[in-house]
Design a protein around this motif. Sequence first.
Motif, short mmCIF file in Angstrom:
data_model
loop_
_atom_site.label_atom_id
_atom_site.label_comp_id
_atom_site.label_asym_id
_atom_site.label_seq_id
_atom_site.Cartn_x
_atom_site.Cartn_y
_atom_site.Cartn_z
N TYR A 50 12.95 9.33 -8.48
CA TYR A 50 11.77 8.52 -8.79
C TYR A 50 10.55 8.91 -7.95
N TYR A 51 10.76 9.03 -6.61
CA TYR A 51 9.61 9.35 -5.75
C TYR A 51 9.32 10.84 -5.69
N SER A 52 10.21 11.67 -6.20
CA SER A 52 9.99 13.12 -6.12
C SER A 52 9.38 13.68 -7.40
N LYS A 57 3.48 6.22 -10.69
CA LYS A 57 4.24 5.07 -10.19
C LYS A 57 3.37 3.87 -9.85
N PHE A 58 2.21 4.15 -9.23
CA PHE A 58 1.40 3.07 -8.69
C PHE A 58 0.33 2.63 -9.68
N GLY A 59 -0.07 1.37 -9.57
CA GLY A 59 -1.21 0.89 -10.34
C GLY A 59 -0.83 0.43 -11.73
N ASP A 63 4.42 1.47 -12.32
CA ASP A 63 5.51 0.48 -12.37
C ASP A 63 5.26 -0.73 -11.49
N PHE A 64 4.45 -0.55 -10.45
CA PHE A 64 4.20 -1.67 -9.53
C PHE A 64 2.86 -1.44 -8.83
N VAL A 65 2.39 -2.49 -8.18
CA VAL A 65 1.11 -2.39 -7.47
C VAL A 65 1.35 -2.80 -6.03
N ALA A 67 -0.26 -3.52 -1.97
CA ALA A 67 -1.46 -4.18 -1.45
C ALA A 67 -2.69 -3.26 -1.37
N PRO A 68 -2.54 -2.02 -0.83
CA PRO A 68 -3.73 -1.17 -0.77
C PRO A 68 -4.25 -0.77 -2.15
N GLU A 69 -3.38 -0.85 -3.17
CA GLU A 69 -3.82 -0.55 -4.54
C GLU A 69 -4.57 -1.75 -5.12
N GLY A 98 5.02 7.73 3.98
CA GLY A 98 5.03 7.42 2.55
C GLY A 98 3.69 6.86 2.07
N ALA A 99 2.70 7.73 1.95
CA ALA A 99 1.31 7.26 1.76
C ALA A 99 0.94 6.97 0.30
N GLY A 100 1.90 6.97 -0.60
CA GLY A 100 1.61 6.56 -1.99
C GLY A 100 0.52 7.41 -2.62
N SER A 101 -0.46 6.73 -3.23
CA SER A 101 -1.55 7.47 -3.87
C SER A 101 -2.57 7.99 -2.86
N ILE A 124 0.26 12.56 7.63
CA ILE A 124 1.00 11.86 6.57
C ILE A 124 2.38 12.50 6.44
N LEU A 125 3.41 11.68 6.58
CA LEU A 125 4.76 12.18 6.35
C LEU A 125 5.18 11.70 4.97
N GLU A 126 5.17 12.62 4.03
CA GLU A 126 5.43 12.26 2.64
C GLU A 126 6.56 13.14 2.10
N LEU A 127 7.59 12.51 1.53
CA LEU A 127 8.74 13.27 1.04
C LEU A 127 8.45 13.93 -0.31
N SER A 128 7.50 13.38 -1.06
CA SER A 128 7.28 13.87 -2.42
C SER A 128 6.10 14.85 -2.48
N ALA A 167 3.54 2.08 8.20
CA ALA A 167 4.46 2.21 7.05
C ALA A 167 4.31 0.97 6.19
N ASN A 168 3.59 1.12 5.09
CA ASN A 168 3.44 0.00 4.16
C ASN A 168 4.40 0.20 2.99
N GLU A 169 5.28 -0.77 2.79
CA GLU A 169 6.28 -0.70 1.72
C GLU A 169 7.08 0.61 1.76
C1 LIG Z 1 6.74 1.72 -2.53
S1 LIG Z 1 6.10 3.27 -2.06
C2 LIG Z 1 4.77 2.75 -1.04
C3 LIG Z 1 3.62 3.72 -1.04
C4 LIG Z 1 2.42 3.34 -0.20
N1 LIG Z 1 2.76 3.18 1.20
C5 LIG Z 1 1.73 2.11 -0.72
O1 LIG Z 1 1.73 1.10 -0.03
O2 LIG Z 1 1.16 2.18 -1.82
C6 LIG Z 1 7.32 3.85 -0.92
C7 LIG Z 1 7.01 5.17 -0.25
O3 LIG Z 1 7.86 5.33 0.89
C8 LIG Z 1 8.22 6.69 0.98
N2 LIG Z 1 9.39 6.82 1.87
C9 LIG Z 1 10.57 6.18 1.80
N3 LIG Z 1 11.37 6.57 2.79
C10 LIG Z 1 10.67 7.45 3.55
C11 LIG Z 1 10.94 8.20 4.73
N4 LIG Z 1 12.11 8.11 5.35
N5 LIG Z 1 9.98 9.00 5.20
C12 LIG Z 1 8.77 9.09 4.59
N6 LIG Z 1 8.46 8.40 3.47
C13 LIG Z 1 9.40 7.61 2.96
C14 LIG Z 1 8.44 7.07 -0.47
O4 LIG Z 1 8.47 8.46 -0.66
C15 LIG Z 1 7.23 6.39 -1.11
O5 LIG Z 1 6.09 7.21 -1.06
#
Ligand SMILES: C[S@@+](CC[C@H](N)C(=O)[O-])C[C@H]1O[C@@H](n2cnc3c(N)ncnc32)[C@H](O)[C@@H]1O
Length: 384
Positions: A50-52, A57-59, A63-65, A67-69, A98-101, A124-128, A167-169
């Motif tokens: 899903y995240y890769s 996903k956002f907005g 699928d979901f929104v 707070a920063p969105e 996990g910085a989302g959008s 930014i540490l982002e897996l995707s 780390a938000n969500e």
């Molecule tokens: C629900 S989204 C939240 C995105 C964003 N922070 C926001 O508030 O809109 C969850 C995010 O957490 C990231 N994530 C989950 N586990 C992580 C990890 N161990 N290291 C880095 N990112 C991670 C996912 O890849 C995804 O981008």
Amino acid sequence: MSVLPQPDLVAATQSQHLLHSIIQSIHAASGKISFAEFMQRALYTPQLGYYSSSLRKFGKSGDFVTAPEISPLFSQCLARQCQQVLSQLERGVILEFGAGSGIMAAELLKELQLLDSLPREYWILELSADLQQQQHETLQQHVPNFINQIHWLAELPQQAFDGIILANEVLDAMPVERFRVANGEIQQCYVTALEGQLNYQFAPNSSELFNAVHILQLEFPDGYESEINLALASWIKSLAEILNKGLILLIDYGFPQHEYYHEQRQQGTLMCHYRHQSHPDPLILLGLQDITAHVNFTAVAQAAVAANLDVAGYTNQANFLLATGLLDKLSTCSPDDPHFFRLSQQAKMLTLPSEMGELFKVMALTANFDQSLLGFVRDERGRL
Ligand SMILES: C[S@@+](CC[C@H](N)C(=O)[O-])C[C@H]1O[C@@H](n2cnc3c(N)ncnc32)[C@H](O)[C@@H]1O
């Protein structure tokens, strides 16, 4: 559960590929994988999870929104908290998980620029890979003059630093184990495959799960199901190891332990999100839906203490935003301004108890930082 929308052909094909890859891993593991491993694969299998994947996903169209969105007000308030900490550090940096959008980073940096408090760098540490691309575009558009100070990391930095980790969500998107109580015994949830279909199997639990549930010292009634994040403590420890001095701010939906494992919460907190509908079945729509679990903030605090961090504050999102200047920010917009109505609706979504105000919590963990934090005037650490 109301009827979920059907995915289009491209999405359905992608989902089938992920299903096959998960079934292969189940066969390779002699017939079953733990739920956490299933969740890891469903969310983070390269290209298909899903995240890769590149699905939106956002907005509204996702699928979901988050707070920063919903509103820039969220990130602007967060900026005030960051300003307080950055002002006490020499050349502090911000690291966001996990910085989302990318919109939170963009609004936060814009506000810190206005406050003349920019960090030395923003990491930014982002897996995707797909989200990294989206984040780059958002940040290039919003803060072009800071773009060279923004860096994407593939893993945690090697060197410890002074700064802020955000780390938000993110915690809610980490894989959890599921367990069930039957005849007074804890059983672990596994995922199996039969004739191309995924199923659950509850079986005697691994010692790691047993120990983790045992430490909770709770009595669960028969039939009780819930989740536990076995990777949480090592994640917090890894953050403690790289933060010399500063703040870790974790924002997520969740509860203190006594509420998390409340006897009336018989089915746990696992939830899936697809096209703005929530439902409890993670075995469908593989790679097309988000799978989340609420956060046990008592466990986060315990892991932080074990890692020599200070639990410097815990409050709900409404309290945090009000303490960091939400109303001041709103009052800079005149009621005659066409944006005022929209902004005040957004502020309500962020703070009303029936919306995000109470369910979402903010936890501050600090390293070598003694000042009281701006956002935690109404501190609820006593509830943990
Ligand atoms: C629900 S989204 C939240 C995105 C964003 N922070 C926001 O508030 O809109 C969850 C995010 O957490 C990231 N994530 C989950 N586990 C992580 C990890 N161990 N290291 C880095 N990112 C991670 C996912 O890849 C995804 O981008």
